[in-house]
Design an enzyme around this catalytic site. Structure first.
Site, PDB file in Angstrom:
ATOM      1  N   HIS A 265      66.769  57.480 -15.712  1.00 31.15           N
ATOM      2  CA  HIS A 265      66.654  57.567 -17.187  1.00 31.15           C
ATOM      3  C   HIS A 265      66.460  56.181 -17.800  1.00 31.15           C
ATOM      4  CE1 HIS A 265      68.428  61.669 -16.785  1.00 31.15           C
ATOM      5  NE2 HIS A 265      69.131  61.066 -15.841  1.00 31.15           N
TER       6      HIS A 265
ATOM      7  N   SER B  43      46.646  35.584 -24.582  1.00 33.36           N
ATOM      8  CA  SER B  43      46.337  36.205 -25.859  1.00 33.36           C
ATOM      9  C   SER B  43      45.423  35.268 -26.633  1.00 33.36           C
ATOM     10  CB  SER B  43      47.629  36.454 -26.634  1.00 33.36           C
ATOM     11  OG  SER B  43      47.364  36.504 -28.026  1.00 33.36           O
TER      12      SER B  43
ATOM     13  N   LYS C  28      51.633  33.794 -24.787  1.00 33.29           N
ATOM     14  CA  LYS C  28      51.525  35.058 -24.069  1.00 33.29           C
ATOM     15  C   LYS C  28      50.902  34.929 -22.682  1.00 33.29           C
ATOM     16  CE  LYS C  28      52.310  38.748 -25.151  1.00 33.29           C
ATOM     17  NZ  LYS C  28      51.573  39.636 -26.053  1.00 33.29           N
TER      18      LYS C  28
ATOM     19  N   GLU D 233      48.277  46.826 -16.324  1.00 33.56           N
ATOM     20  CA  GLU D 233      48.004  47.716 -17.464  1.00 33.56           C
ATOM     21  C   GLU D 233      46.716  48.504 -17.241  1.00 33.56           C
ATOM     22  OE1 GLU D 233      48.917  45.743 -21.462  1.00 33.56           O
ATOM     23  OE2 GLU D 233      49.022  44.109 -20.022  1.00 33.56           O
TER      24      GLU D 233
ATOM     25  N   GLN E 252      24.445  68.550  -9.616  1.00 34.62           N
ATOM     26  CA  GLN E 252      24.031  67.150  -9.694  1.00 34.62           C
ATOM     27  C   GLN E 252      25.049  66.320 -10.488  1.00 34.62           C
ATOM     28  OE1 GLN E 252      19.775  66.133 -10.066  1.00 34.62           O
ATOM     29  NE2 GLN E 252      20.290  65.295 -12.070  1.00 34.62           N
TER      30      GLN E 252
HETATM   31  N1  ARG Z   1      19.485  65.558  -7.246  1.00 28.75           N
HETATM   32  C1  ARG Z   1      19.929  66.830  -6.847  1.00 28.75           C
HETATM   33  C2  ARG Z   1      21.450  66.921  -6.853  1.00 28.75           C
HETATM   34  O1  ARG Z   1      22.047  65.920  -6.889  1.00 28.75           O
HETATM   35  C3  ARG Z   1      19.443  67.122  -5.463  1.00 28.75           C
HETATM   36  C4  ARG Z   1      19.285  68.575  -5.174  1.00 28.75           C
HETATM   37  C5  ARG Z   1      18.247  69.143  -6.043  1.00 28.75           C
HETATM   38  N2  ARG Z   1      17.876  70.454  -5.599  1.00 28.75           N
HETATM   39  C6  ARG Z   1      17.084  71.220  -6.331  1.00 28.75           C
HETATM   40  N3  ARG Z   1      16.793  72.354  -5.840  1.00 28.75           N
HETATM   41  N4  ARG Z   1      16.678  70.848  -7.509  1.00 28.75           N
HETATM   42  O2  ARG Z   1      22.030  67.984  -6.858  1.00 28.75           O
END
Ligand code: ARG
Length: 466
Positions: A159, A286, A292, A299, A331
């Site tokens: 605590h 600072s 400081k 941090e 992606q």
């Molecule tokens: N740049 C794409 C990704 O990172 C690669 C795969 C893309 N595949 C597709 N069928 N468009 O997911």
């Protein structure tokens, strides 16, 4: 419209995508960093294609030479990435094909769907290995700081109130334990990252007789017993990102542990505690207050935890509504994954460096640890040794503490007569409880902060981390 269609659009489409579509859908700006693993995967795939007769030996050597040359150029910063080619996979393949006609055979029985799954797994495998090394360095920095200050005792807190005395080393080793569990989790995650998805194609494998085992072997997808690790379902393989989530979850917990350590460092570096002094090079000043010296590394280590948590949440959210199988949403996994890996690696490394440049203020620690109230529980244990039930001993010592407070005396400043007025069980040896050295010698249960036990734990960790 682009004049030249990207590889994936030739045939079916009349032209390239509109400029803002290309900009919206490209991933080369961040997935270029998969280039080494993309080339590594292509080399293995090509080797296999030659074994099964799709490539002639001279075609394989041309492709191999071409890919290696492209790799050299990328490493030297001489490769020009083209956003209109969308991603790292198409950039490398298109360039290869421009230089080597047989490059057009490289994508046989391969889709970017299994290719990207492969690249990310290869990349993450290396990242985990590198992160494990950084964590071990941080553990070593903690052990070293503990060893250098082996005799230093500080108050332990619950605590945020002074509770019982502990060796500073015991406190530091608590983090070594947490970090060890982080390593175990990451290593466990590694076993599921280390499975080869290539050969899954876009969704349904291939009609060509690929040798998946050969590719996996060439890329080192084997377990500890040397067994080849292949994904067992093509649909799962192209859409699975569990391994990325697992890594981000393990990294989030690592970030929690480092953040807690950072918080202790920040408190200890302040004038109120004054337990440690961080070297100038690992602090900042600072712009306004000349006196400081701020613990900014700690941090930021604490602060960066937020983005690591956020990345985990982003990934989970990204996946939750996806129908089978690959969807372009996936992606979006990369930046979150890259950011997590970069953040925890840098944080771990900087925390280790900072701790290696931190001195302990032994006097301030000794002054804080000399508070006799820290040994109130030892006084209750004394009564227990004399046969008193613990609940009663707790009550009696409570009364002793109250008396000391009322009479503005430290707990060990009361006389034997005053103690005996509260309870006759107190004997002449009662005040001996307040000898900190003997008190520490008595705490030798496994995992306790006793003199012998902490020395044993320090030696155990030193050995384990060497
Ligand atoms: N740049 C794409 C990704 O990172 C690669 C795969 C893309 N595949 C597709 N069928 N468009 O997911």
């Amino acid at each position: 419209m682009n004049k030249k269609s990207p590889v994936s659009r030739s045939g079916r489409f009349a032209g390239g995508p509109a400029a803002d579509v290309a900009q919206f859908t490209e991933s080369i700006s961040f997935d270029w960093r998969l280039w080494q693993h993309d080339i590594q995967g292509s080399l293995a795939h090509a080797t296999m294609l030659q074994k099964i007769g799709v490539l002639k030996p001279n075609e394989l050597s041309a492709i191999t030479r071409g890919l290696k040359q492209i790799g050299k150029e990328i490493a030297a910063g001489k490769f020009s990435w083209k956003p209109e080619l969308e991603d790292v996979h198409m950039n490398i393949e298109a360039e290869l094909t421009k230089r080597v006609p047989a490059g057009a055979k490289l994508h046989t029985a391969r889709s970017r769907n299994d290719q990207v799954a492969l690249d990310v797994r290869l990349w993450l495998r290396d990242e985990i290995t590198a992160l494990l090394k950084e964590i071990a360095d941080l553990q070593r920095a903690l052990v070293t700081l503990g060893e250098k200050n082996a005799e230093v005792i500080i108050p332990g807190y619950t605590h945020m109130q002074r509770a019982q005395p502990v060796y500073l080393a015991h406190h530091l080793l608590a983090y070594v334990e947490m970090l060890e569990r982080d390593c175990e989790r990451l290593w466990d995650c590694h076993s599921r990252v280390n499975v080869c998805p290539l050969g899954s194609g876009a969704i349904a494998g291939s009609t060509l007789p690929l040798d998946r085992k050969l590719v996996a072997k060439l890329l080192g997808f084997v377990n500890a017993s040397g067994e080849v690790q292949l994904t067992q379902n093509s649909m799962d393989a192209v859409s699975d990102r569990d391994f990325a989530v697992e890594f981000c979850a393990a990294a989030a917990l690592l970030a929690v542990h480092i953040s807690r350590l950072a918080e202790d460092v920040i408190l200890w570096a302040g004038a109120e505690f004054n337990f440690i002094r961080i070297a100038d090079a690992y602090t900042t000043g600072s712009s306004l207050m000349p006196q400081k010296k701020n613990p900014d590394i700690a941090e930021l280590a604490r602060g960066k935890t937020g983005r690591v948590f956020g990345n985990l949440m982003s990934l989970l959210t990204l996946l939750k509504g996806l129908p089978m199988t690959y969807n372009r949403d996936l992606q979006e996994d990369k930046e979150r994954l890259f950011d997590t890996a970069d953040t925890v690696r840098a944080t771990t490394r900087l925390m280790a460096a900072m701790l290696s440049h931190t001195l302990v203020n032994k006097l301030a620690c000794a002054t804080a640890a000399a508070d006799p109230a820290l040994l109130a529980t030892d006084l209750a244990d004394y009564l227990v040794r004399k046969g008193m039930p613990f609940r009663q001993a707790h009550h009696v010592v409570g009364a002793v503490v109250a008396l000391a407070e009322r009479s503005f005396k430290p707990l060990n400043g009361l006389t034997l007569a005053e103690l005996q007025e509260i309870d006759k069980t107190f004997g002449r040896d009662a005040l001996g409880v307040f000898n900190l050295k003997t008190a520490m010698a008595k705490r030798n249960l496994t995992g306790a902060p006793g003199t012998k036990e902490v020395a044993r734990q320090l030696a155990r960790w030193r050995e384990q981390l060497s």
